[in-house]
Design a protein around this motif. Sequence first.
Motif, PDB file in Angstrom:
ATOM      1  N   GLY A   1       1.976  10.096  -2.199  1.00 35.41           N
ATOM      2  CA  GLY A   1       2.145   9.425  -3.479  1.00 35.41           C
ATOM      3  C   GLY A   1       2.007   7.914  -3.389  1.00 35.41           C
ATOM      4  N   CYS A   2       1.643   7.388  -2.189  1.00 34.28           N
ATOM      5  CA  CYS A   2       1.483   5.933  -2.034  1.00 34.28           C
ATOM      6  C   CYS A   2       0.268   5.460  -2.839  1.00 34.28           C
ATOM      7  N   VAL A   3       0.313   4.232  -3.307  1.00 37.43           N
ATOM      8  CA  VAL A   3      -0.819   3.702  -4.079  1.00 37.43           C
ATOM      9  C   VAL A   3      -2.086   3.697  -3.225  1.00 37.43           C
TER      10      VAL A   3
ATOM     11  N   PRO B   1      -1.227  13.108  -0.110  1.00 36.36           N
ATOM     12  CA  PRO B   1      -0.714  12.641   1.179  1.00 36.36           C
ATOM     13  C   PRO B   1      -1.385  11.330   1.595  1.00 36.36           C
ATOM     14  N   CYS B   2      -0.625  10.491   2.306  1.00 39.34           N
ATOM     15  CA  CYS B   2      -1.113   9.190   2.754  1.00 39.34           C
ATOM     16  C   CYS B   2      -1.098   9.175   4.280  1.00 39.34           C
ATOM     17  N   GLN B   3      -1.967   8.343   4.863  1.00 36.77           N
ATOM     18  CA  GLN B   3      -2.023   8.304   6.330  1.00 36.77           C
ATOM     19  C   GLN B   3      -0.743   7.802   6.972  1.00 36.77           C
ATOM     20  N   CYS B   4       0.171   7.208   6.189  1.00 37.70           N
ATOM     21  CA  CYS B   4       1.439   6.731   6.747  1.00 37.70           C
ATOM     22  C   CYS B   4       2.399   7.889   7.003  1.00 37.70           C
ATOM     23  N   GLY B   5       2.056   9.088   6.541  1.00 38.49           N
ATOM     24  CA  GLY B   5       2.928  10.240   6.737  1.00 38.49           C
ATOM     25  C   GLY B   5       3.694  10.615   5.481  1.00 38.49           C
TER      26      GLY B   5
ATOM     27  N   GLY C   1       0.816  -1.226   0.000  1.00 38.34           N
ATOM     28  CA  GLY C   1       0.000   0.000   0.000  1.00 38.34           C
ATOM     29  C   GLY C   1       0.840   1.263   0.000  1.00 38.34           C
ATOM     30  N   HIS C   2       2.080   1.146   0.468  1.00 36.51           N
ATOM     31  CA  HIS C   2       2.909   2.349   0.581  1.00 36.51           C
ATOM     32  C   HIS C   2       4.028   2.383  -0.453  1.00 36.51           C
ATOM     33  N   VAL C   3       3.851   1.581  -1.490  1.00 38.47           N
ATOM     34  CA  VAL C   3       4.679   1.716  -2.690  1.00 38.47           C
ATOM     35  C   VAL C   3       4.255   3.008  -3.397  1.00 38.47           C
TER      36      VAL C   3
HETATM   37 ZN   LIG Z   1       1.520   5.515   2.618  1.00 36.68          ZN
END
Ligand SMILES: [Zn+2]
Length: 322
Positions: free
Chosen positions: A180-182, A173-177, A161-163
């Motif tokens: 551009g994550c898928v 922005p992604c919730q991982c911080g 998911g964070h590729v």
């Molecule tokens: Zn992410």
Amino acid sequence: MTIHIGVDLGGSNLRVASYGPDGLVPLSHHREDVGEPRDPAAIVERLAGVIERIAGAAGPVTVGIGIAAMLRDRKGTVSNSPHLRWRDVAFGAMLASRLGGRFELGVYNDVNAITWGESVGGAARGCRDVLAVYVGTGIGGGIIANGALLEGASNCAGEIGHVKVRWDEDALPCQCGSRGCVEAYVGGSYVMKRIAAELGAGAKTSAINIAGGIEKVMPSHVDQAAADGDAWALGLWSELAPLLAVALGNALALLNSGRLILGGGLLGRAPTLYQLVETALLIVAPVATLEALEIVPAELGDDAGLVGAAHLAAAHVSTFRG
Ligand SMILES: [Zn+2]
């Protein structure tokens, strides 16, 4: 008789099942809402109570727990679980000390447990090299390489998911911080936001009629609309499918998996999107990897995590063998 217990602890449900020697047909099954309070001590106490009740007087008992969390080590220390709202929780140690020595525990990332479950008795049966990708609220992945679950040096292998699929100034922005994550494009919670934003801005689509109202439109309705040829729905799916396909194709270039399992709450209810992802993947994945690849939908649904966690724990204490 040794009893093997599988646990699936997610953000919504706590599920527990026990298995006999075959490890596939549940002897008993329990499900409850995680609900509140969800502080670690309260959850550990509730979970221990369920495990003790299901185990009865049996012994020894192995307990495998799949948890929706990033785990720091193999003792089940949670570094972060947005679903449970936990950070730095010694979950495995707390549960082990509460349950005592009759119970042998193993704690695993939930998607790894699901992947292992599909390998034991589902869509990945008999395959030694597997990539499993689940598109639900977020996007999770699990990897089996040469017959073994790939956990990685710090237990976060498989986090597809964070590729990154975008890395420019406009990348979402992604919730991982990161951004551009898928997952920030194709993960369910982001897709829901995107749908709401576009419909709010006046997009015309038959998905509104299918859903019975603009505020009720879910990805499954968009999928039905796309299947009917709705231009907006097809446009959205045609933008998102290649992003997921690129992440999958890049992973396959590294892993050369023999089976790609696709599942999850969003993708499992979106056959049109699934088809578009598969079509795009055949274009972006290296030809040499496609020759060996079967693409299959997940088979075990909600039970995969329970079966997988029970088997992983049992294997680690050498009881399911033979
Ligand atoms: Zn992410």
